[in-house]
Design a protein around this motif. Sequence first.
Motif, PDB file in Angstrom:
ATOM      1  N   ASN A  73       0.852  -1.187   0.000  1.00 29.41           N
ATOM      2  CA  ASN A  73       0.000   0.000   0.000  1.00 29.41           C
ATOM      3  C   ASN A  73       0.885   1.233   0.000  1.00 29.41           C
ATOM      4  O   ASN A  73       1.901   1.275   0.703  1.00 29.41           O
ATOM      5  CB  ASN A  73      -0.916   0.018   1.222  1.00 29.41           C
ATOM      6  N   ILE A  74       0.505   2.229  -0.785  1.00 25.02           N
ATOM      7  CA  ILE A  74       1.295   3.457  -0.909  1.00 25.02           C
ATOM      8  C   ILE A  74       0.476   4.632  -0.391  1.00 25.02           C
ATOM      9  O   ILE A  74      -0.645   4.861  -0.847  1.00 25.02           O
ATOM     10  CB  ILE A  74       1.711   3.706  -2.371  1.00 25.02           C
ATOM     11  N   THR A  76       0.744   8.768   0.206  1.00 23.06           N
ATOM     12  CA  THR A  76       1.526   9.933  -0.188  1.00 23.06           C
ATOM     13  C   THR A  76       0.913  11.208   0.374  1.00 23.06           C
ATOM     14  O   THR A  76      -0.298  11.309   0.533  1.00 23.06           O
ATOM     15  CB  THR A  76       1.609  10.078  -1.719  1.00 23.06           C
ATOM     16  N   SER A 115      -1.467   1.662  -4.650  1.00 18.83           N
ATOM     17  CA  SER A 115      -0.852   0.360  -4.439  1.00 18.83           C
ATOM     18  C   SER A 115       0.428   0.268  -5.254  1.00 18.83           C
ATOM     19  O   SER A 115       0.683   1.091  -6.141  1.00 18.83           O
ATOM     20  CB  SER A 115      -1.818  -0.765  -4.844  1.00 18.83           C
ATOM     21  N   GLY A 116       1.223  -0.731  -4.966  1.00 22.26           N
ATOM     22  CA  GLY A 116       2.465  -0.961  -5.695  1.00 22.26           C
ATOM     23  C   GLY A 116       2.847  -2.421  -5.595  1.00 22.26           C
ATOM     24  O   GLY A 116       2.246  -3.186  -4.842  1.00 22.26           O
ATOM     25  N   THR A 127       4.797   1.022  -9.666  1.00 17.17           N
ATOM     26  CA  THR A 127       3.487   1.602  -9.408  1.00 17.17           C
ATOM     27  C   THR A 127       3.149   2.539 -10.560  1.00 17.17           C
ATOM     28  O   THR A 127       3.831   2.538 -11.594  1.00 17.17           O
ATOM     29  CB  THR A 127       3.453   2.336  -8.056  1.00 17.17           C
ATOM     30  N   ILE A 132       2.230   8.798  -7.509  1.00 15.25           N
ATOM     31  CA  ILE A 132       3.297   9.492  -6.754  1.00 15.25           C
ATOM     32  C   ILE A 132       3.638  10.869  -7.317  1.00 15.25           C
ATOM     33  O   ILE A 132       4.511  11.541  -6.795  1.00 15.25           O
ATOM     34  CB  ILE A 132       4.564   8.620  -6.700  1.00 15.25           C
ATOM     35  N   ILE A 138       6.462   9.809   0.529  1.00 16.39           N
ATOM     36  CA  ILE A 138       5.855   8.545   0.112  1.00 16.39           C
ATOM     37  C   ILE A 138       6.120   7.514   1.196  1.00 16.39           C
ATOM     38  O   ILE A 138       7.275   7.237   1.538  1.00 16.39           O
ATOM     39  CB  ILE A 138       6.431   8.058  -1.228  1.00 16.39           C
ATOM     40  N   ILE A 140       5.379   3.534   2.439  1.00 18.31           N
ATOM     41  CA  ILE A 140       5.015   2.205   1.955  1.00 18.31           C
ATOM     42  C   ILE A 140       4.594   1.347   3.144  1.00 18.31           C
ATOM     43  O   ILE A 140       5.324   1.247   4.136  1.00 18.31           O
ATOM     44  CB  ILE A 140       6.188   1.531   1.225  1.00 18.31           C
ATOM     45  N   ALA A 150       9.838   5.661   1.088  1.00 16.51           N
ATOM     46  CA  ALA A 150      10.290   5.276  -0.252  1.00 16.51           C
ATOM     47  C   ALA A 150      10.842   6.472  -0.990  1.00 16.51           C
ATOM     48  O   ALA A 150      10.416   7.618  -0.746  1.00 16.51           O
ATOM     49  CB  ALA A 150       9.138   4.664  -1.044  1.00 16.51           C
TER      50      ALA A 150
END
Length: 393
Positions: A73-74, A76, A115-116, A127, A132, A138, A140, A150
């Motif tokens: 899960n990302i 930002t 997501s990534g 991603t 982003i 960012i 993670i 990240a």
Amino acid sequence: MLNRLWLLFAQVVTIFLAAWFITMILKPSWLNGIQSTSLVESITLKEGSYDSGHLSPGSYHEAVKKSMPAVVNIFTSKASTKSKSRKGSNSSDPLFKFFFGGQPPDEEPSSSLGSGVIVSPEGIILTNHHVISDAAEIDIALADGRKLKAQVIGSDPETDIAVLKIDAKNLPTPITLGKIESVHVGDVVLAIGNPFGVGQTVTSGIVSALGRDHVGINTFENFIQTDAAINPGNSGGALIDTRGNLIGINTAIYSNNGGSMGIGFAIPVNLAKQVMESIVSNGSVTRGWIGVEPQNLSKELAESLGLAGSTEGVLLSGVLEGGPADRGGAKPGDVLVGVNNQSTKDVRQLLNQIAQLGPGNEATIKVLRKGKSLELTLKIGKRPKPTIHGQAK
């Protein structure tokens, strides 16, 4: 004396009646000669046996078990929270919705989510660029609950691919990259991501189409279309096959209301891998460019140029002075019908053909000029970065 005996008798009778009433209500079977009021005295149930060594028929558990730990899960925080429109959207038509969530819960330290996919043990994550873009920070979140910072290695807005890196020990096993040649229309596929921030979720569907272009989402398009349910927050997540191999990066849906309508698009793994390798090696993606302003050749336009209405090609309505095409002899009004002995049917195909040719290489283009067929040799230039007003060809 008689009054006391009468009072004692009344109390005993009252207690007996109360006990009888309660017993009749709660345990009627205890009363001799009175049948139970229950319609069914006993039932027999048949329960299935459980064998941990066997999965349910048709289960995709092993594929999910293999690939899900690599999906992250990302979160930002944006430098600017103002909403930005994406090309391909129209306020009056069904919109291409990018699977990018809105404001997450207050306790989250970020303002947007996506997501990534971890693709290498070095902590490389694939991603979407739009997940982003303009991000100040960012974060993670791994499947095991760890949260890491990240850094952006690079991104490519024209394919909507971004490459991130995290540094940590004992990272989840990277996902296995599949082969796009093994993917066929009708294959079962699974989408893994973090829709609406609820946590990792798996949905299933089939491959609805391959090689989708002219969608109007990215400059370079070659999408896998699927009906697997994918929603906001799935951007950058994994589209896998039933073997657990990555075959695409989820990117957008076609929708009237922002929810899944069974038309989703994923960037195929071969394109994502190509872009990722270029970014890791050079920090960006280098593509070919010839400096022309192309226009799709309609039947009416072809006839106005004295060509057969069935002619396929691209009209060069403009040629950049001093650009590769100009130096090679191309002129405004030429109809480009082929590149390196491969036919060119429209602008999108021309864009892909030229972009795949590295700068400095030579290419032969076939053009129609005043009813004559000519072959011109061009030296491919380096494609400029995309501008706000249009895309360089």
